[in-house]
Scaffold this active site. Structure first.
Site, PDB file in Angstrom:
ATOM      1  N   GLU A  80       0.898 -11.952  -3.327  1.00 29.54           N
ATOM      2  CA  GLU A  80      -0.571 -12.084  -3.340  1.00 29.54           C
ATOM      3  C   GLU A  80      -1.144 -11.887  -4.749  1.00 29.54           C
ATOM      4  O   GLU A  80      -2.305 -12.196  -4.991  1.00 29.54           O
ATOM      5  CB  GLU A  80      -1.199 -11.093  -2.338  1.00 29.54           C
ATOM      6  CG  GLU A  80      -1.214  -9.621  -2.731  1.00 29.54           C
ATOM      7  CD  GLU A  80       0.124  -8.894  -2.525  1.00 29.54           C
ATOM      8  OE1 GLU A  80       1.144  -9.565  -2.290  1.00 29.54           O
ATOM      9  OE2 GLU A  80       0.141  -7.659  -2.635  1.00 29.54           O
ATOM     10  N   ILE A 119       5.555  -3.300  -7.679  1.00 27.10           N
ATOM     11  CA  ILE A 119       4.743  -2.097  -7.919  1.00 27.10           C
ATOM     12  C   ILE A 119       5.322  -0.953  -7.091  1.00 27.10           C
ATOM     13  O   ILE A 119       5.224  -0.955  -5.863  1.00 27.10           O
ATOM     14  CB  ILE A 119       3.263  -2.334  -7.533  1.00 27.10           C
ATOM     15  CG1 ILE A 119       2.687  -3.534  -8.289  1.00 27.10           C
ATOM     16  CG2 ILE A 119       2.422  -1.079  -7.798  1.00 27.10           C
ATOM     17  CD1 ILE A 119       1.324  -3.993  -7.801  1.00 27.10           C
ATOM     18  N   ARG A 120       5.934  -0.020  -7.758  1.00 26.78           N
ATOM     19  CA  ARG A 120       6.606   1.109  -7.078  1.00 26.78           C
ATOM     20  C   ARG A 120       7.318   0.588  -5.811  1.00 26.78           C
ATOM     21  O   ARG A 120       7.135   1.075  -4.704  1.00 26.78           O
ATOM     22  CB  ARG A 120       5.600   2.223  -6.728  1.00 26.78           C
ATOM     23  CG  ARG A 120       5.016   2.893  -7.972  1.00 26.78           C
ATOM     24  CD  ARG A 120       4.023   3.984  -7.639  1.00 26.78           C
ATOM     25  NE  ARG A 120       2.929   3.483  -6.816  1.00 26.78           N
ATOM     26  CZ  ARG A 120       2.788   3.728  -5.526  1.00 26.78           C
ATOM     27  NH1 ARG A 120       3.643   4.486  -4.894  1.00 26.78           N
ATOM     28  NH2 ARG A 120       1.779   3.225  -4.878  1.00 26.78           N
ATOM     29  N   GLY A 134       0.881  -1.176   0.000  1.00 24.83           N
ATOM     30  CA  GLY A 134       0.000   0.000   0.000  1.00 24.83           C
ATOM     31  C   GLY A 134       0.904   1.206   0.000  1.00 24.83           C
ATOM     32  O   GLY A 134       1.884   1.259  -0.747  1.00 24.83           O
ATOM     33  N   GLU A 135       0.612   2.141   0.859  1.00 24.87           N
ATOM     34  CA  GLU A 135       1.464   3.331   0.968  1.00 24.87           C
ATOM     35  C   GLU A 135       1.981   3.373   2.412  1.00 24.87           C
ATOM     36  O   GLU A 135       1.204   3.554   3.339  1.00 24.87           O
ATOM     37  CB  GLU A 135       0.614   4.562   0.616  1.00 24.87           C
ATOM     38  CG  GLU A 135       1.412   5.784   0.263  1.00 24.87           C
ATOM     39  CD  GLU A 135       2.438   5.557  -0.850  1.00 24.87           C
ATOM     40  OE1 GLU A 135       2.102   4.915  -1.872  1.00 24.87           O
ATOM     41  OE2 GLU A 135       3.582   6.011  -0.680  1.00 24.87           O
ATOM     42  N   HIS A 137       5.005  -8.563  -4.569  1.00 25.81           N
ATOM     43  CA  HIS A 137       3.631  -8.870  -4.136  1.00 25.81           C
ATOM     44  C   HIS A 137       3.249 -10.323  -4.436  1.00 25.81           C
ATOM     45  O   HIS A 137       2.638 -10.586  -5.483  1.00 25.81           O
ATOM     46  CB  HIS A 137       2.653  -7.946  -4.869  1.00 25.81           C
ATOM     47  CG  HIS A 137       2.731  -6.527  -4.434  1.00 25.81           C
ATOM     48  ND1 HIS A 137       1.912  -5.998  -3.459  1.00 25.81           N
ATOM     49  CD2 HIS A 137       3.546  -5.529  -4.823  1.00 25.81           C
ATOM     50  CE1 HIS A 137       2.215  -4.724  -3.270  1.00 25.81           C
ATOM     51  NE2 HIS A 137       3.206  -4.409  -4.094  1.00 25.81           N
ATOM     52  N   ARG A 175      12.844   3.569  -0.730  1.00 29.95           N
ATOM     53  CA  ARG A 175      11.480   3.558  -1.255  1.00 29.95           C
ATOM     54  C   ARG A 175      11.457   3.881  -2.747  1.00 29.95           C
ATOM     55  O   ARG A 175      12.306   4.612  -3.234  1.00 29.95           O
ATOM     56  CB  ARG A 175      10.617   4.587  -0.518  1.00 29.95           C
ATOM     57  CG  ARG A 175      10.367   4.229   0.929  1.00 29.95           C
ATOM     58  CD  ARG A 175       9.460   5.250   1.592  1.00 29.95           C
ATOM     59  NE  ARG A 175       8.161   5.314   0.944  1.00 29.95           N
ATOM     60  CZ  ARG A 175       7.343   6.370   1.004  1.00 29.95           C
ATOM     61  NH1 ARG A 175       7.708   7.449   1.668  1.00 29.95           N
ATOM     62  NH2 ARG A 175       6.193   6.347   0.390  1.00 29.95           N
ATOM     63  N   CYS A 210       6.251  -5.284   0.378  1.00 28.98           N
ATOM     64  CA  CYS A 210       6.349  -3.953  -0.217  1.00 28.98           C
ATOM     65  C   CYS A 210       6.237  -2.845   0.853  1.00 28.98           C
ATOM     66  O   CYS A 210       7.152  -2.683   1.644  1.00 28.98           O
ATOM     67  CB  CYS A 210       5.323  -3.829  -1.339  1.00 28.98           C
ATOM     68  SG  CYS A 210       5.808  -2.637  -2.574  1.00 28.98           S
TER      69      CYS A 210
HETATM   70  N1  GLN Z   1       5.687   2.947  -2.886  1.00 22.53           N
HETATM   71  C1  GLN Z   1       5.037   2.461  -1.712  1.00 22.53           C
HETATM   72  C2  GLN Z   1       5.666   3.046  -0.452  1.00 22.53           C
HETATM   73  O1  GLN Z   1       6.688   3.642  -0.529  1.00 22.53           O
HETATM   74  C3  GLN Z   1       5.078   0.959  -1.659  1.00 22.53           C
HETATM   75  C4  GLN Z   1       4.333   0.394  -2.847  1.00 22.53           C
HETATM   76  C5  GLN Z   1       3.622  -0.896  -2.596  1.00 22.53           C
HETATM   77  O2  GLN Z   1       3.382  -1.326  -1.455  1.00 22.53           O
HETATM   78  N2  GLN Z   1       3.223  -1.498  -3.676  1.00 22.53           N
HETATM   79  O3  GLN Z   1       5.133   2.889   0.601  1.00 22.53           O
END
Ligand code: GLN
Length: 185
Positions: free
Chosen positions: A170, A133-134, A47-48, A168, A106, A79
């Site tokens: 999942e 993903i990022r 997530g973030e 990920h 990050r 992540c």
């Molecule tokens: N870019 C997100 C962060 O810095 C992590 C991305 C993710 O969990 N897919 O928190």
């Protein structure tokens, strides 16, 4: 086997699906009273990390979860979850749970390669698909064992009861990482 899934933000529902497929029971942690239940393991989803970290503090969950992990509760962190576990975050941000001896960077794969899919060998598990993903990666891994890297960038590590993944699991078909985690639980 009962696994708690942190469900404050991010893709916790996909983890729950996987855990159930692998025969575990799961429930969501959304507030402090959810931590009164007994459970055998914890999943910290992607997530973030800044948002999840802020909510962990606001909801008063941070210290209790940190103590449980330090007392040996098995945790699978993916992540943003990995960023939550790290003792050091490259951008100088205040660490969150800070239970794992890793430093993370990050959004570390750059804009062009922000999201990508690959497969790589993971120690103790074998070749697994990996969706990024990022994603962050691990820049320093002191007390933790490296489980996987992509071109020299560490994307999976384990320190006793704690498993941190930059990708990920999942989102892919393969369930072997969950089976490995459940064996630790
Ligand atoms: N870019 C997100 C962060 O810095 C992590 C991305 C993710 O969990 N897919 O928190």
């Amino acid at each position: 086997m009962v696994i708690a899934v942190l469900a404050l933000q991010g893709d916790f529902a996909e983890h729950e699906k996987k855990l159930i497929e692998c025969g575990a029971e799961c429930f969501e942690i959304r507030q402090l009273k959810d931590l009164e239940r007994d459970f055998d393991g914890l999943v910290l989803p992607g997530g973030e990390s800044t948002v999840i970290g802020k909510l962990l503090r606001e909801l008063d969950l941070l210290e209790t979860l940190k103590a449980k992990i330090n007392n040996g509760l098995p945790v699978l962190a993916t992540c943003a979850g990995m960023i939550l576990l790290a003792k050091s975050i490259d951008s100088g941000e205040t660490p969150h749970l800070a239970t794992m001896d890793i430093a993370v960077k990050r959004n570390a794969f750059g804009r062009q390669l922000g999201s990508f899919h690959t497969a790589a060998e993971m120690k103790n598990i074998g070749n697994v698909p990996m969706t990024f993903i990022r994603a962050p990666y691990i820049t320093e891994c002191h007390g933790a064992e490296i489980l996987a890297d992509i071109d020299g960038k560490i994307v999976a590590a384990q320190q006793g009861n704690q498993i941190a993944l930059a990708f990920h699991p999942e989102l892919d078909e393969c369930n072997r990482i969950y089976e490995y985690f459940l064996r630790i639980c």
